[in-house]
Design an enzyme around this catalytic site. Structure first.
Site, PDB file in Angstrom:
ATOM      1  N   TYR A 245      42.635  31.633  43.963  1.00  0.00           N
ATOM      2  CA  TYR A 245      41.831  31.601  45.189  1.00  0.00           C
ATOM      3  C   TYR A 245      41.922  30.242  45.884  1.00  0.00           C
ATOM      4  O   TYR A 245      41.617  30.127  47.069  1.00  0.00           O
ATOM      5  CB  TYR A 245      40.360  31.893  44.906  1.00  0.00           C
ATOM      6  CG  TYR A 245      40.067  33.225  44.279  1.00  0.00           C
ATOM      7  CD1 TYR A 245      41.020  34.246  44.209  1.00  0.00           C
ATOM      8  CD2 TYR A 245      38.811  33.483  43.745  1.00  0.00           C
ATOM      9  CE1 TYR A 245      40.722  35.460  43.623  1.00  0.00           C
ATOM     10  CE2 TYR A 245      38.510  34.702  43.159  1.00  0.00           C
ATOM     11  CZ  TYR A 245      39.467  35.689  43.089  1.00  0.00           C
ATOM     12  OH  TYR A 245      39.166  36.890  42.502  1.00  0.00           O
TER      13      TYR A 245
ATOM     14  N   HIS B 273      44.678  36.515  35.079  1.00  0.00           N
ATOM     15  CA  HIS B 273      44.392  37.160  36.361  1.00  0.00           C
ATOM     16  C   HIS B 273      45.083  38.515  36.528  1.00  0.00           C
ATOM     17  O   HIS B 273      44.580  39.403  37.211  1.00  0.00           O
ATOM     18  CB  HIS B 273      44.808  36.233  37.506  1.00  0.00           C
ATOM     19  CG  HIS B 273      44.065  36.485  38.780  1.00  0.00           C
ATOM     20  ND1 HIS B 273      43.681  35.482  39.628  1.00  0.00           N
ATOM     21  CD2 HIS B 273      43.611  37.620  39.348  1.00  0.00           C
ATOM     22  CE1 HIS B 273      43.039  35.998  40.666  1.00  0.00           C
ATOM     23  NE2 HIS B 273      42.997  37.297  40.531  1.00  0.00           N
TER      24      HIS B 273
END
Length: 269
Positions: free
Chosen positions: A48, A106
């Site tokens: 992010y 992730h």
């Protein structure tokens, strides 16, 4: 706030705030505001690009660290044991924390098992309180757990009224892994906030369609991390623990399941 217990005994809030696509001052302010409103789970990721801002938001809130549950994720650029070890320390530095409550891989990676060994090591050292994975489907998950010594506490996946993942949840729970839903409101795709089924059920409880959609997941034992920077929406998303859906409500919402992703990038795994 209601909590769920992970497979190592750690308690995790059932509702948290997602921070995907939050940047700069907006991210800092949103995280701080969410904590002030009662959020205790903050979810971010190295991908992010906002771990530093999340850390600053936590500091700005002036909350006792022990009250928070902070999740982050490492991704494909850390595709080895050594790189994963370094990535863990980078996240700790970015977030300005002494430990991370939950660290995830992730996505599914061929190198995932060796990356996960670094997570297992950091967990044993106390740098991480719980470890897990994200975006693993049934096949990836079942192959992965054959190669790890610590069963993932969490599998964070896309889950919402249009992609309910009942079978995956059952398989995960058979092995002691809980499901957590990213994009539990489907990012508003398909006009979910005006869905007639959710509107109808919501009227019975004086709740919004979004609250019904979130309650549907939480009542199944699935933790949720909806994202919003609006104070009114933040307050609404956390206010889902004063009512309970009936069996009939659940069965009605189950009919909305299209059993397919809304995000094409997940199909590459």
């Amino acid at each position: 706030m209601k909590y769920t217990q992970l497979n190592n005994g750690v308690l995790m809030p059932l509702v948290g705030i997602g921070t995907w696509n939050l940047r700069n001052e907006e991210c800092i302010e949103t995280v701080s505001k969410a904590i002030q409103l009662g959020y205790r789970l903050i979810d971010t990721a190295q991908m992010y690009g906002n771990e530093k801002e999340v850390g600053l938001g936590i500091l700005k809130s002036r909350i006792d660290r022990q009250e928070l549950f902070v999740t982050t994720k490492i991704y494909r650029i850390s595709n080895s044991y050594e790189k994963a070890k370094k990535a863990i320390d980078i996240s700790l530095k970015n977030l300005q924390l002494d430990y991370i409550d939950l660290l995830l891989l992730h996505e599914p990676y061929v190198q995932g098992p060796q990356m996960y060994k670094a997570l297992e090591e950091a967990y044993k050292e106390g740098k991480i309180k719980a470890i897990g994975i994200s975006n693993y489907d049934e096949k990836w998950y079942q192959n992965f757990i054959k190669e790890c010594s610590i069963i993932p506490a969490i599998n964070q996946v896309e889950a919402h009224i249009n992609f309910q993942k009942w079978e995956l949840q059952e398989i995960l729970e058979q092995h002691g892994t809980l499901m957590q839903a990213w994009s539990p409101l489907a990012q508003g795709i398909g006009n979910i906030f005006k869905n007639s089924t959710l509107v109808f059920i919501g009227k019975k409880y004086n709740k919004s369609p979004a609250q019904i959609a979130l309650r549907f997941l939480v009542q199944r034992g699935i933790a949720v991390i909806p994202k919003s920077s609006k104070e009114s929406r933040l307050m609404e998303n956390i206010d889902i623990f004063d009512f309970k859906l009936t069996h009939e409500d659940i069965e009605t919402i189950k009919q909305l399941d299209k059993n397919r992703t809304l995000f094409s990038w997940t199909e590459s795994f």
